[in-house]
Enzyme design. Structure first.
Site, mmCIF file in Angstrom:
data_model
loop_
_atom_site.group_PDB
_atom_site.id
_atom_site.type_symbol
_atom_site.label_atom_id
_atom_site.label_comp_id
_atom_site.label_asym_id
_atom_site.label_seq_id
_atom_site.Cartn_x
_atom_site.Cartn_y
_atom_site.Cartn_z
ATOM 1 N N HIS A 122 0.850 -1.196 0.000
ATOM 2 C CA HIS A 122 0.000 0.000 0.000
ATOM 3 C C HIS A 122 0.882 1.241 0.000
ATOM 4 O O HIS A 122 1.796 1.365 0.816
ATOM 5 C CB HIS A 122 -0.913 0.015 1.223
ATOM 6 C CG HIS A 122 -1.998 -1.022 1.177
ATOM 7 N ND1 HIS A 122 -3.052 -0.951 0.302
ATOM 8 C CD2 HIS A 122 -2.168 -2.159 1.908
ATOM 9 C CE1 HIS A 122 -3.850 -2.000 0.476
ATOM 10 N NE2 HIS A 122 -3.330 -2.755 1.448
ATOM 11 N N CYS A 165 -0.640 1.847 -5.108
ATOM 12 C CA CYS A 165 -1.330 3.083 -5.461
ATOM 13 C C CYS A 165 -0.319 4.222 -5.595
ATOM 14 O O CYS A 165 0.646 4.302 -4.830
ATOM 15 C CB CYS A 165 -2.368 3.429 -4.393
ATOM 16 S SG CYS A 165 -3.718 2.220 -4.260
#
Length: 359
Positions: free
Chosen positions: A165, A207
């Site tokens: 992440h 991301c």
């Protein structure tokens, strides 16, 4: 104008060295067919650093991501001794896993990517920003096992794959700390200054992944990211039986491409950089190649995902009793061409990625 005796001596020494080098270059010329593969790259060995930086069962897909890349580079020839595998949470041993000791990258459970011969070098709470930076820069702590060190040199091509992440300019480790894009750039710069790589391929699936290579300034770095700044990277599909996503979308299509690559493949890095167009990835894949000295379209993908193979395979007969080196090389070329015309020799490798199950 008078020239000192020392200057004359120095000039004569330089002239001797020049004539020796020139003579060697003239005598050591090889046929173009034999040197064209060497001209493509100057590396002598391949290493891979594969990192899953996230924890917890709902991040199952990140472990599947990194294990899938791990199996691909092993299949293409990089040995475990030259692969550093970091898993922040080992899903094969997770108490929620209904299939202990197994991890799959697809809902059909085509292949157990954990397998029987996975060598995890950094596991659980060993996966920290400090250990990762120490690994890259060669500053591991005293007592660190040799198998947990990145023993690269100036001839090493290094693949770095990160998944987890992230956000704008950072990647989370264990949901408790972060590594920033500046820290990554500093680590790569130290690697370059200490001659720890020849070329480096930086691949990240998270991301806003492109933000992680923005600060890079070191030479010979090629980078690809699953999403641009401001974009999320999305997962591919879910396994309803265990309630989690199996693999991320960018890594899924990267593996689909890698499955068609063999150790003797002619596919290029340029082709690999285009594996996930926006219509299937949904996010926009970012590429950075301004620091890279070669044309990616002319760089074999095995320069990073495979093992260096400075060999020439021939199925014909070669006369090894020839005394003259040039005659021997010409005989080898002739034998290879003759064998190619009449040989049915073909190398086949087993399929890894179950692409047919999702058509």
């Amino acid at each position: 104008m008078r020239i000192s005796r020392q200057t004359l001596l120095l000039l004569s020494m330089l002239f001797c060295i020049y004539t020796q080098i020139a003579g060697q270059e003239q005598n050591n010329q090889l046929p173009e067919k034999y040197v064209e593969s060497v001209q493509r790259s100057t590396h002598t060995n391949n290493w891979a650093v594969l990192v899953d930086a996230s924890r917890f069962w709902f991040n199952y897909r990140h472990v599947a991501n990194v294990l899938s890349i791990y199996r691909s580079v092993k299949r293409l020839g990089i040995p475990d001794s030259q692969i550093i595998l970091m898993l922040a949470d080992d899903m094969a041993c997770n108490a929620r896993n209904p299939r202990p000791g197994q991890v799959y990258n697809n809902a059909k459970q085509h292949i157990n990517v954990y397998g029987d011969d996975v060598e995890v070098d950094y596991r659980g709470y060993e996966v920290t920003v400090e250990n990762f930076v120490r690994l890259l820069t060669g500053r591991t702590q005293n007592g660190t096992a040799r198998s947990k060190k990145l023993l690269t040199d100036a001839g090493s091509n290094v693949l770095i794959y990160l998944t987890g992440h992230g956000g704008d300019g950072f990647l989370k480790f264990q949901d408790s700390e972060e590594i920033t894009s500046q820290e990554l750039a500093d680590a790569v710069e130290q690697m370059w200054e200490k001659k720890r790589y020849n070329e480096l391929f930086f691949m990240v699936d998270t991301c806003q992944a492109a933000s992680l290579y923005e600060k890079f300034t070191s030479p010979n770095v090629l980078a690809v990211a699953s999403s641009l700044v401001g974009e999320d990277s999305l997962s591919h599909h879910v396994d309803q039986s265990i309630g989690v996503y199996m693999i991320d979308r960018y890594t899924y299509y990267a593996l689909e491409f890698l499955e068609r690559v063999q150790p003797n493949s002619k596919k290029s890095m340029g082709e690999f950089l285009q594996v996930c167009p926006k219509r299937v990835c949904i996010s926009t894949v970012g590429v950075r190649k301004d620091l890279y000295r070669r044309d990616p379209n002319k760089v074999p993908i095995t320069d990073f995902f495979g093992s260096i193979r400075p060999t020439q395979i021939s199925t014909g007969r070669i006369n090894i009793t020839l005394e003259d080196e040039e005659d021997f090389i010409n005989a080898a070329i002739a034998a290879e061409e003759e064998a190619a015309q009449r040989s049915t020799f073909k190398v086949e490798f087993p399929s890894q990625f179950p692409t047919e199950l999702f058509k």
